[in-house]
Scaffold this active site. Structure first.
Site, PDB file in Angstrom:
ATOM      1  N   ARG A 142      81.975  31.654 -29.245  1.00  0.00           N
ATOM      2  CA  ARG A 142      81.442  30.935 -30.126  1.00  0.00           C
ATOM      3  C   ARG A 142      82.159  30.856 -31.538  1.00  0.00           C
ATOM      4  O   ARG A 142      81.416  31.199 -32.653  1.00  0.00           O
ATOM      5  CB  ARG A 142      79.878  31.458 -30.387  1.00  0.00           C
ATOM      6  CG  ARG A 142      78.873  30.403 -30.936  1.00  0.00           C
ATOM      7  CD  ARG A 142      77.722  30.620 -31.191  1.00  0.00           C
ATOM      8  NE  ARG A 142      76.756  29.668 -31.455  1.00  0.00           N
ATOM      9  CZ  ARG A 142      75.706  29.894 -32.375  1.00  0.00           C
ATOM     10  NH1 ARG A 142      75.347  31.075 -32.760  1.00  0.00           N
ATOM     11  NH2 ARG A 142      74.811  28.837 -32.670  1.00  0.00           N
ATOM     12  N   ASP A 181      69.798  38.654 -34.023  1.00  0.00           N
ATOM     13  CA  ASP A 181      70.696  38.150 -32.866  1.00  0.00           C
ATOM     14  C   ASP A 181      72.023  38.774 -32.731  1.00  0.00           C
ATOM     15  O   ASP A 181      72.584  39.423 -33.292  1.00  0.00           O
ATOM     16  CB  ASP A 181      70.878  36.546 -33.366  1.00  0.00           C
ATOM     17  CG  ASP A 181      70.990  35.813 -32.111  1.00  0.00           C
ATOM     18  OD1 ASP A 181      71.170  35.979 -31.016  1.00  0.00           O
ATOM     19  OD2 ASP A 181      70.643  34.502 -32.491  1.00  0.00           O
ATOM     20  N   GLU A 227      49.041  14.368 -30.174  1.00  0.00           N
ATOM     21  CA  GLU A 227      49.817  15.876 -29.958  1.00  0.00           C
ATOM     22  C   GLU A 227      49.513  16.740 -30.971  1.00  0.00           C
ATOM     23  O   GLU A 227      49.472  17.938 -30.537  1.00  0.00           O
ATOM     24  CB  GLU A 227      51.353  15.219 -29.702  1.00  0.00           C
ATOM     25  CG  GLU A 227      51.955  14.541 -28.576  1.00  0.00           C
ATOM     26  CD  GLU A 227      53.116  13.926 -28.577  1.00  0.00           C
ATOM     27  OE1 GLU A 227      53.727  14.419 -27.681  1.00  0.00           O
ATOM     28  OE2 GLU A 227      53.460  13.474 -29.668  1.00  0.00           O
ATOM     29  N   ASP A 256      66.166  44.392 -22.863  1.00  0.00           N
ATOM     30  CA  ASP A 256      66.199  45.647 -22.205  1.00  0.00           C
ATOM     31  C   ASP A 256      65.110  46.630 -22.949  1.00  0.00           C
ATOM     32  O   ASP A 256      64.724  46.453 -24.035  1.00  0.00           O
ATOM     33  CB  ASP A 256      67.514  46.273 -21.987  1.00  0.00           C
ATOM     34  CG  ASP A 256      68.181  46.278 -23.497  1.00  0.00           C
ATOM     35  OD1 ASP A 256      67.667  47.115 -24.308  1.00  0.00           O
ATOM     36  OD2 ASP A 256      69.109  45.717 -23.853  1.00  0.00           O
ATOM     37  N   ASP A 312      69.271  30.326 -38.205  1.00  0.00           N
ATOM     38  CA  ASP A 312      70.783  30.226 -38.493  1.00  0.00           C
ATOM     39  C   ASP A 312      70.903  29.233 -39.380  1.00  0.00           C
ATOM     40  O   ASP A 312      70.479  28.014 -39.340  1.00  0.00           O
ATOM     41  CB  ASP A 312      71.438  30.097 -37.224  1.00  0.00           C
ATOM     42  CG  ASP A 312      73.037  30.451 -37.360  1.00  0.00           C
ATOM     43  OD1 ASP A 312      73.131  30.842 -38.470  1.00  0.00           O
ATOM     44  OD2 ASP A 312      73.677  30.276 -36.316  1.00  0.00           O
TER      45      ASP A 312
END
Ligand code: GLA
Length: 745
Positions: free
Chosen positions: A443, A478, A612, A532, A367
């Site tokens: 939102r 999204d 790391e 789903d 985004d």
């Protein structure tokens, strides 16, 4: 195998490799359900009992026979208006205002191959893999017909159901409830397993004994939702991961739904699954048809793991499509938690360089790259690259990223619009909004009216112009709010808008799949709010949750694994302290958890130490080596993170030659006890070698006695054990012969 019809008994039998489904047209033409379970031979119509039951009415045709009642008999597609007072699969209203329907058998057809559903996602199959049964029922007053569709996939132990309603009569009716599947059990003590949740904490496992009354889950949000996953499992009380009967239903639909389990007055159980019927009202003119989405069903007599394996396999092979259906997905770095809205093209390029150094395959610009979008107040709907913000064209950014050897992916949220956007200023009537009322914001955004073709077309062309600006190989689709204010300026009946919205969504997704067949699409709705089987038809992976905390993810991914394949689960390593929980989990445990899915990262590696960074390089190499087994292997839940402190799971290759055990300890205590984990799915006589310690074990020992996972004084200790079967069976006293220093495959 497949579908048999016994003309004498008017019985339909649907056989898969391990299960039988049976129904019968009875003397009055009602379609009764007889059985769904482990394979049986012959007709089981003797299960039907006829007794005089008080307050259970009788169809007129039964004359003086008080023992015949739809209130008691198990049925295939019960409708409102026959004297069945349980939850029904179908209800309609006639023009007169009457609520009635009486479906009776008319005819049936058996076809090779699996039926498809126009405009809706559905399981597909080669002709030799599946058969279709269509049973036509009709209400002889209105001549409304229910075409019950059954798809039988013997090899997967999967049966699908759907129904098409046709108006063959003269009057307009309104459909008020159309469920896709109903299963009645005349007896049995069951538990019901469902998956509840909320944003950032989806698909928590819940198992409760089914009690008298109805237990209902569903979504009124216009999406399948974070709150309840559109699936449920009815399990025999004693059923466990590896034993006992259980039936799973999964709704192949991404909008509102309803699933009910009812234990009735006589101890009979009814399951129903389909569209949400609240405020559902679908007008059906003479000649009109309405198609209900599909339900996938599987029965396992060998416990819950087998049930999940059946669903996983079928979804991977016969629901997901496109290049990435089974293929290993690119390891990606997503910019969201790394930069949120605060980036330009150089930031993305810098992240891409870090990604390339680590061995990551793709950078995803999330985004913030379009319109006026520096926060979530504005910009949605204006899918035009903000070149000023990026400081370069999208094409140039992609070229530079590609030059690093990296793929490029992008985020979009095409169903939404911000009030502060060009699109909304030009087309204020393109949103779902009730005239004269202020809409509910979420939102700060509103929902575009995808029930209207012109809106869908406009978004499609906006999306394509962005995708055509460069070599975009991935798109995250999204959807960041629940739907409210269901009203379309098109003037369509409010009761059909949500269903039509879904057709609009599926239409645009289908067009994108066709136009960009090699592009990987990842579904998303505030994480896993639209996780789903319907979405899997278009997007073979779905961002599982906005919660990237590894310990919370153990539970989220555990719940998700019951109904959805591991390949579908988008899962990333993020920074610590975690942005959602504030918890600090070691890098290793974060990676072990994220590896139970389509793996990626979601952090800025700039702040990481050299150690790391090296750890990440090793993780990526390890994941890539394991990726095929993770996505195609049989997945076993070895413990339950809701009950056990150690969360352990395992992937086993189909042939049992290789296994990967992963575990994460959720809690540490003083003077810890030792964990013993029993593996599953191995060959009992086989000898397996731990590829790291080189220790060897018999499969039977690993499965019956277990493996020791010794505790360490370290928070969130994690384990990865890679086992390979060696040649030989140890009968000569050695576990494998001298010459077999190498693995057998
Ligand atoms: C949703 C998604 C996140 C991210 C943001 C961007 O919350 O789930 O992964 O893409 O939107 O706004």
């Amino acid at each position: 195998m497949g579908i048999k019809y016994d003309e004498g008994k008017q019985t339909f039998t649907l056989d898969t490799f391990n299960t039988t489904y049976q129904m019968q047209v009875d003397r009055y033409g009602f379609l009764l359900h007889l059985y769904y379970g482990k394979t049986v031979k012959g007709s089981v119509d003797y299960l039907l009992t006829y007794l005089d039951r008080g307050f259970s009415g009788n169809p007129y045709d039964a004359g003086k026979d008080r023992t015949y009642s739809m209130d008691v008999l198990p049925q295939e597609f019960p409708c409102h208006g026959t004297g069945d007072y349980r939850g029904t699969a179908f209800a309609m209203q006639e023009e007169s205002g009457a609520y009635a329907c009486d479906f009776r058998y008319k005819r049936h057809e058996v076809r090779k191959g699996k039926y498809g559903l126009p405009g809706l996602p559905a399981v597909y199959a080669e002709e030799k893999e599946a058969d279709t049964l269509e049973i036509i029922l009709e209400d002889n007053v209105t001549r409304i017909q229910a075409h019950l569709l059954y798809g039988v996939l013997p090899g997967h132990d999967i049966i699908t159901r759907s129904v098409r309603i046709e108006n063959a009569g003269e009057q307009k009716v309104s459909l008020l409830k159309v469920q896709s599947a109903c299963i009645d059990f005349t007896n049995g003590d069951f538990d019901l397993i469902t998956f509840y949740g909320r944003h950032a904490m989806e698909r928590n496992y819940q198992r409760e004994p089914l009690a008298h009354g109805s237990f209902v889950i569903g979504s009124r949000r216009g999406t399948s939702s974070h709150q309840y996953s559109p699936m449920m499992i009815l399990a025999e009380r004693a059923a466990s991961e590896d034993a006992g009967g259980c039936l799973g239903l999964s709704f192949v639909y991404s909008g509102g739904f309803k699933a009910e389990a009812e234990l009735d007055q006589y101890g009979q159980t009814r399951l129903l699954m389909g569209l949400s019927d609240e405020r559902f009202c679908y007008p059906l003119d003479p000649g009109g048809t309405f198609t209900a989405p599909e339900v996938m069903m599987t029965y396992s007599s060998e416990g819950l793991s087998r049930l999940s394996h059946n669903l996983h396999r079928c979804m991977r092979a016969n629901l997901c499509r496109g290049k990435y259906k089974e293929a290993v997905r690119p390891v990606l770095l997503n910019s969201w938690e790394a930069a949120y809205f605060d980036f330009d093209g150089e930031t993305i390029y810098r992240l891409a360089r870090q990604a390339a150094e680590a061995g990551i395959d793709m950078i995803v610009m999330d985004d913030g790259w379009f319109g006026k979008r520096d926060d979530d107040y504005s910009g949605l709907g204006d899918w035009k690259v903000n070149e000023q913000k990026l400081g370069m064209t999208l094409g140039r950014l992609i070229e530079r990223v590609n030059a690093l050897g990296l793929k490029f992916g992008i985020w979009m949220e095409p169903e939404m619009v911000s009030e502060d956007s060009e699109l909304y200023r030009q087309h204020p009537d393109w949103v779902l909004k009730i005239p004269g009322r202020n809409p509910v914001r979420a939102r700060y955004q509103l929902v575009l009216d995808f029930s209207r073709k012109e809106v869908v077309d406009a978004m499609f062309s906006q999306i394509c112009s962005v995708l055509d600006e460069g070599n975009i190989e991935y798109m995250k689709w999204d959807m960041n709010r629940s739907i409210c204010d269901v009203y379309s300026a098109s003037g369509e009946n409010e009761g059909k808008v949500l269903y039509d919205y879904m057709l609009g969504l599926y239409d645009i997704l289908e067009r994108l799949c066709k136009k960009y067949p090699d592009m990987l699409m990842e579904g998303c709705s505030g994480g896993g709010g639209r996780f789903d089987a319907g979405m899997l038809y278009y997007t073979p992976q779905i961002w599982c949750s906005d919660n990237t905390d590894a310990i919370d993810r153990l539970r989220i991914q555990y719940g998700t694994s019951f109904g959805y394949p591991i390949s579908a689960v988008g899962s990333h390593v993020s920074a610590v302290p975690n942005h959602q929980t504030g918890r600090t989990v070691p890098m290793r445990a974060r990676a072990v958890t994220a590896m139970a899915g389509s793996f990626g990262y979601e952090l800025d590696m700039n702040g990481l130490s050299e150690e790391e960074k090296e750890e990440i390089r090793v993780q990526i190499r390890t994941y890539k080596a394991d990726a095929a087994l993770i996505r195609q292997g049989l997945y076993y839940r070895l413990t339950n993170p809701f009950e056990d402190e150690l969360c352990a799971w395992e992937f086993v290759s189909d042939d049992g030659e290789e296994a990967l055990l992963f575990a994460v300890r959720q809690n540490n205590h003083g003077n810890m006890t030792v964990s013993y984990v029993r593996l599953r799915g191995l060959c009992p006589e086989g000898v397996y070698e731990d590829m790291e310690t080189k220790k060897q074990y018999f499969g039977s020992a690993l499965m019956e006695a277990g493996l020791v996972l010794a505790p360490k004084i370290e928070e969130y200790e994690s384990y990865r054990v890679h086992l390979r079967r060696r040649e030989g069976n140890g009968e000569d006293g050695r576990y494998f012969s001298e010459k077999d220093g190498e693995a057998s495959r």
